[in-house]
Design an enzyme around this catalytic site. Structure first.
Site, short mmCIF file in Angstrom:
data_model
loop_
_atom_site.label_atom_id
_atom_site.label_comp_id
_atom_site.label_asym_id
_atom_site.label_seq_id
_atom_site.Cartn_x
_atom_site.Cartn_y
_atom_site.Cartn_z
CB SER A 86 -0.95 -0.03 1.20
OG SER A 86 -1.84 1.07 1.16
CG HIS B 102 -4.05 -0.92 -0.92
ND1 HIS B 102 -3.92 -0.81 0.45
CD2 HIS B 102 -4.51 -2.18 -1.15
CE1 HIS B 102 -4.28 -1.94 1.02
NE2 HIS B 102 -4.63 -2.80 0.07
CG ASP C 165 -5.59 -5.63 2.41
OD1 ASP C 165 -6.04 -6.77 2.62
OD2 ASP C 165 -5.50 -5.12 1.28
#
Length: 389
Positions: A195, A222, A319
């Site tokens: 991310s 992401h 995540d």
């Protein structure tokens, strides 16, 4: 009070962003171009800089590079929803910016309002970002680039009597690509999740991952839909692997990489000895994101019967933690980026806390770690299938 420097050539954008951030309790200052941004960073030492990409005079990319060299500071890029904007943003990220947010499509208050929550959340995360890890990594890359260039000159000047195999060996010795044992016969599925701060690290890992590993690679970064295609094209330029953005029903075979498409979850729907097949869905966001790392990792853990490796890289949130645990539970191997080289130590930290991580490595050792674990998995597999006696 957290200090934020807003850099944008648009008076309207400076005013609106300053108003939004001031209302959330930030101490805001502004600059209208790259040169004044560098001066403001030196004089005011803000905690975070928001940086426009395209500006007259010194643009955002050059300003990012100068700031990271002279006064390393967490930088958040505001990028236009265009191919050119995506390319420029990815370039800025490779030069030291840590994250980006797509710029509102129009200069109207409703667009800014939609951006507000993400802007505040991201700035809060970047306040604690480790910019020293980014600066150190960039310096190491520069040293390696210079060393490679020098080695290339020496090699070009040397005798051309060596045969092709010797020349290949010399090239491998001066490069970053880790060696794969000649006896290796595996073809692992590798799932990489990242991310905030991830594009630069993903780029490094894929640029160093050897083609001889025969890996099938799935990348979940992401990122909005308008950026993942440009990311895959950029990664393709740096990697020995064939990198492309995932499409529904796409297959990934040895030597190929699929990058999850923005705004879609990427599930492994089938995995056989020759290839994996993925399915893209618009199911509900998980951990507030889509694509989600957990979706891809958990589906890989269910479907992949062969060697499987999960890699958790820099980013905020949790995540990937469930996915890493699922891969380990399925008999796979796992890696998390270490705190020293992760600009945002959220995703790797959560992964490590599951107790399911085999190795915690700095970014410059992750490709080698993938190779080592793949060789271990292949060796274990061979031992398990050998007949007794």
């Amino acid at each position: 009070m957290t200090g934020v420097l807003v850099v944008d050539d648009s008076q309207f954008m400076r005013t609106v962003l300053s108003t939004v951030l001031s209302e959330h309790g930030y101490d805001v200052s502004t600059a209208s171009d790259g040169e004044s941004a560098i001066e403001a960073v030196t004089e005011e030492q803000p905690d975070v800089v928001t940086m426009d990409v395209e500006m007259p005079g010194m643009g955002g990319i050059e300003a990012v590079e100068r700031i990271m060299e002279e006064q390393p500071t967490p930088i958040l890029m505001l990028s236009a929803h265009t191919k050119e904007g995506a390319d420029a943003t990815l370039d800025a990220l490779s030069r030291g910016a840590i994250d980006f947010i797509p710029k509102p499509s129009g200069e109207i208050s409703t667009d800014i309002k939609q951006l507000e929550d993400e802007l505040v959340e991201t700035i809060d995360a970047l306040v604690d970002a480790d910019v020293d890890s980014v600066s150190t990594s960039r310096a190491a890359d520069a040293v390696q680039t210079a060393a490679d260039a020098e080695a290339a000159v020496i090699e070009a000047s040397s005798s051309v009597q060596a045969d092709a195999s010797e020349a290949a060996g010399e090239q491998e010795a001066v490069g970053e690509t880790p060696p794969v044992p000649p006896s290796y016969d595996g073809s692992p599925t590798v799932v990489i999740g990242a991310s905030t701060g991830g594009p630069r690290v993903v780029e490094r890992v894929l640029s160093e991952l050897p083609a001889a590993l025969n890996a099938r690679v799935l990348v979940v970064q992401h990122m909005p839909a308008s950026f993942t295609d440009r990311l895959s094209r950029r990664l393709d330029d740096f990697s020995e692997y064939d990198v492309r953005e995932a499409a529904d029903g796409a297959r990934v075979t040895a030597g190929e990489v699929l990058v999850a498409r923005g705004e879609y979850h990427m599930e492994v729907s089938y995995a056989g000895p020759e290839h994996c097949k993925v399915r893209l869905t618009e199911a509900d966001r998980l951990h507030g994101v889509r694509p989600a790392i957990d979706v891809t990792m958990c589906s890989a853990a269910r479907e992949v019967d062969g060697d499987l490796i999960g890699v958790a890289l820099t980013g905020m949130g949790r995540d990937g933690a469930e996915g890493i645990a699922a891969i380990k539970h399925a008999g796979g191997a796992t890696i998390a980026q270490d705190e020293e080289t992760a600009p945002v130590y959220g995703i790797p930290k959560q992964a490590v806390e599951t107790g399911a991580v085999d190795r915690v490595l700095p970014d410059e050792e992750i490709a080698s770690g993938v190779v080592d674990l793949a060789v271990e998995l292949a060796t274990t597999r061979r031992v398990e299938v050998e007949p007794d006696g």
